[in-house]
Design a protein around this motif. Sequence first.
Motif, PDB file in Angstrom:
ATOM      1  N   VAL A 210       0.807  -1.082  -0.023  1.00 23.63           N
ATOM      2  CA  VAL A 210       0.173  -0.130   0.082  1.00 23.63           C
ATOM      3  C   VAL A 210       0.869   1.146  -0.060  1.00 23.63           C
ATOM      4  CG1 VAL A 210      -2.001  -1.234   1.039  1.00 23.63           C
ATOM      5  CG2 VAL A 210      -0.295   0.109   2.775  1.00 23.63           C
ATOM      6  N   LEU A 211       0.246   2.306  -0.366  1.00 24.11           N
ATOM      7  CA  LEU A 211       0.950   3.614  -0.509  1.00 24.11           C
ATOM      8  C   LEU A 211       0.676   4.628   0.645  1.00 24.11           C
ATOM      9  CD1 LEU A 211       2.725   5.438  -2.360  1.00 24.11           C
ATOM     10  CD2 LEU A 211       0.510   6.291  -3.485  1.00 24.11           C
ATOM     11  N   VAL A 212       1.409   4.900   1.400  1.00 27.62           N
ATOM     12  CA  VAL A 212       1.331   6.019   2.517  1.00 27.62           C
ATOM     13  C   VAL A 212       1.907   7.146   2.368  1.00 27.62           C
ATOM     14  CG1 VAL A 212       1.081   3.858   4.025  1.00 27.62           C
ATOM     15  CG2 VAL A 212       3.316   5.047   3.679  1.00 27.62           C
ATOM     16  N   GLY A 213       1.421   8.056   3.312  1.00 27.52           N
ATOM     17  CA  GLY A 213       1.840   9.500   3.405  1.00 27.52           C
ATOM     18  C   GLY A 213       1.224  10.127   4.744  1.00 27.52           C
ATOM     19  N   PRO A 214       1.319  11.356   4.567  1.00 22.34           N
ATOM     20  CA  PRO A 214       0.515  12.175   5.743  1.00 22.34           C
ATOM     21  C   PRO A 214      -0.979  11.868   5.954  1.00 22.34           C
ATOM     22  CG  PRO A 214       2.118  13.483   4.590  1.00 22.34           C
ATOM     23  CD  PRO A 214       2.015  12.451   3.900  1.00 22.34           C
ATOM     24  N   GLY A 215      -1.627  11.391   7.021  1.00 25.75           N
ATOM     25  CA  GLY A 215      -2.677  11.107   7.033  1.00 25.75           C
ATOM     26  C   GLY A 215      -3.172   9.554   6.974  1.00 25.75           C
ATOM     27  N   ALA A 216      -2.072   8.720   6.614  1.00 27.52           N
ATOM     28  CA  ALA A 216      -2.229   7.505   6.563  1.00 27.52           C
ATOM     29  C   ALA A 216      -2.320   6.771   7.934  1.00 27.52           C
ATOM     30  CB  ALA A 216      -1.459   6.654   5.452  1.00 27.52           C
ATOM     31  N   PRO A 217      -2.816   5.546   8.037  1.00 29.24           N
ATOM     32  CA  PRO A 217      -2.714   4.832   9.594  1.00 29.24           C
ATOM     33  C   PRO A 217      -1.031   4.538   9.707  1.00 29.24           C
ATOM     34  CG  PRO A 217      -4.356   4.048   8.025  1.00 29.24           C
ATOM     35  CD  PRO A 217      -3.731   4.889   7.040  1.00 29.24           C
ATOM     36  N   GLY A 226      -2.518  -7.305   7.830  1.00 25.24           N
ATOM     37  CA  GLY A 226      -1.989  -7.943   6.772  1.00 25.24           C
ATOM     38  C   GLY A 226      -1.383  -7.633   5.604  1.00 25.24           C
ATOM     39  N   VAL A 227      -0.796  -6.438   5.617  1.00 31.02           N
ATOM     40  CA  VAL A 227       0.043  -5.567   4.516  1.00 31.02           C
ATOM     41  C   VAL A 227       1.410  -6.242   4.712  1.00 31.02           C
ATOM     42  CG1 VAL A 227       1.145  -3.302   3.866  1.00 31.02           C
ATOM     43  CG2 VAL A 227      -1.307  -3.759   4.397  1.00 31.02           C
ATOM     44  N   ALA A 228       2.096  -6.567   3.548  1.00 27.93           N
ATOM     45  CA  ALA A 228       3.500  -6.999   3.510  1.00 27.93           C
ATOM     46  C   ALA A 228       4.571  -5.925   3.025  1.00 27.93           C
ATOM     47  CB  ALA A 228       3.457  -8.203   2.640  1.00 27.93           C
ATOM     48  N   ARG A 229       4.029  -4.721   2.540  1.00 26.91           N
ATOM     49  CA  ARG A 229       4.899  -3.657   2.023  1.00 26.91           C
ATOM     50  C   ARG A 229       4.347  -2.577   2.125  1.00 26.91           C
ATOM     51  NH1 ARG A 229       8.009  -4.532  -3.809  1.00 26.91           N
ATOM     52  NH2 ARG A 229       8.441  -2.436  -4.281  1.00 26.91           N
ATOM     53  N   VAL A 230       4.968  -1.563   2.628  1.00 22.96           N
ATOM     54  CA  VAL A 230       4.388  -0.072   2.887  1.00 22.96           C
ATOM     55  C   VAL A 230       5.460   0.836   1.988  1.00 22.96           C
ATOM     56  CG1 VAL A 230       4.180   1.797   4.490  1.00 22.96           C
ATOM     57  CG2 VAL A 230       3.624  -0.443   5.038  1.00 22.96           C
ATOM     58  N   SER A 231       4.916   1.542   1.144  1.00 26.27           N
ATOM     59  CA  SER A 231       5.732   2.453   0.364  1.00 26.27           C
ATOM     60  C   SER A 231       5.300   4.052   0.544  1.00 26.27           C
ATOM     61  CB  SER A 231       5.374   2.361  -1.055  1.00 26.27           C
ATOM     62  OG  SER A 231       6.011   0.830  -1.501  1.00 26.27           O
ATOM     63  N   ALA A 232       6.363   4.869   0.728  1.00 21.84           N
ATOM     64  CA  ALA A 232       6.028   6.311   0.862  1.00 21.84           C
ATOM     65  C   ALA A 232       5.766   6.993  -0.572  1.00 21.84           C
ATOM     66  CB  ALA A 232       7.206   7.050   1.419  1.00 21.84           C
ATOM     67  N   GLY A 233       6.229   6.320  -1.813  1.00 23.64           N
ATOM     68  CA  GLY A 233       6.032   6.846  -3.074  1.00 23.64           C
ATOM     69  C   GLY A 233       6.678   8.182  -3.198  1.00 23.64           C
ATOM     70  N   SER A 234       5.972   8.849  -3.592  1.00 28.43           N
ATOM     71  CA  SER A 234       6.564  10.259  -4.220  1.00 28.43           C
ATOM     72  C   SER A 234       6.794  11.208  -2.702  1.00 28.43           C
ATOM     73  CB  SER A 234       5.988  11.004  -5.362  1.00 28.43           C
ATOM     74  OG  SER A 234       4.428  11.221  -4.892  1.00 28.43           O
ATOM     75  N   SER A 235       5.920  10.970  -1.834  1.00 30.86           N
ATOM     76  CA  SER A 235       5.685  11.903  -0.631  1.00 30.86           C
ATOM     77  C   SER A 235       6.995  12.445   0.011  1.00 30.86           C
ATOM     78  CB  SER A 235       4.737  11.278   0.397  1.00 30.86           C
ATOM     79  OG  SER A 235       5.495  10.067   1.023  1.00 30.86           O
TER      80      SER A 235
END
Length: 277
Positions: A210-217, A226-235
């Motif tokens: 999943v893609l995360v950034g400000p406001g994400a859990p 159950g998430v296996a990978r957390v990406s910040a992407g361009s944030s």
Amino acid sequence: MTNQNTLRDRALAFRALHVPGRPLVLPNAWDAASARIVEDTGAAAVATTSAGVAWALGVPDGDLLGRERAVAAVARIAGSVAVPVSADIESGFAEDPAGVADTVRAVLAAGAVGVNIEDALYGGEGVLRPAAEQAERIAAAREAADAEGVPLFVNARIDTFLRGAGGVDATLERAAAFRAAGADGIFVPGTVEPGTVKELADGIDAPLNVLVGPGAPPVAELAALGVARVSAGSSVALAAYAVVRRAARELLDTGTYGEQVGGLGYGELNSLLEQGR
């Protein structure tokens, strides 16, 4: 150039980092310096952000950066760190599956052991590629990597939520097709709503990114889903560029330097890059 045995070992190590409930956390990088900084903080791997790479090279994001320049950026990043590197190759920098295979071979030669391939469509009819067409592109990437003897981690990005083109059911349908084509993981940006993430994690037979950034859990909450990978992407890149704008405005408007406080030391960054050579 990284030899095949080293690539194979890095690819296996990268693959093993994708564990549901204990996710791989990726503060995405866009150049050699950001990659070294990410590695130095203790990251187990480095992933590129296609948007950040494009912006750093003076190009807007959205399948506009050519393969040659993108791969050259991946090579600089992979050459600057010791941890595994995954490359965001947008939709493959190619018109057809054969071209995607060429891109994958180039990325492997550059030293990356993972790729993100998205199903967003720019400039055509609709906002997503037809699932069957995208599956052919993923299969081409899989076959190219297998032919090189490297267990490349192919992360299939599904933009249903990001582009308002479908919900959970449509995403699960695409995920199944892309898994059958050879994808190792499924990346679903555009939603971090806990109930939705749980449905996706339970319904996809592959590591969920999943893609995360400000406001994400927080990562711990996503891990419990159950998430296996957390990406910040361009944030992270966007935050860095925001510092540039604030510092420039302050310097030009008031002639003061407050926004520059807290920056890395010259010697510290120089030393990081020297260690990465």
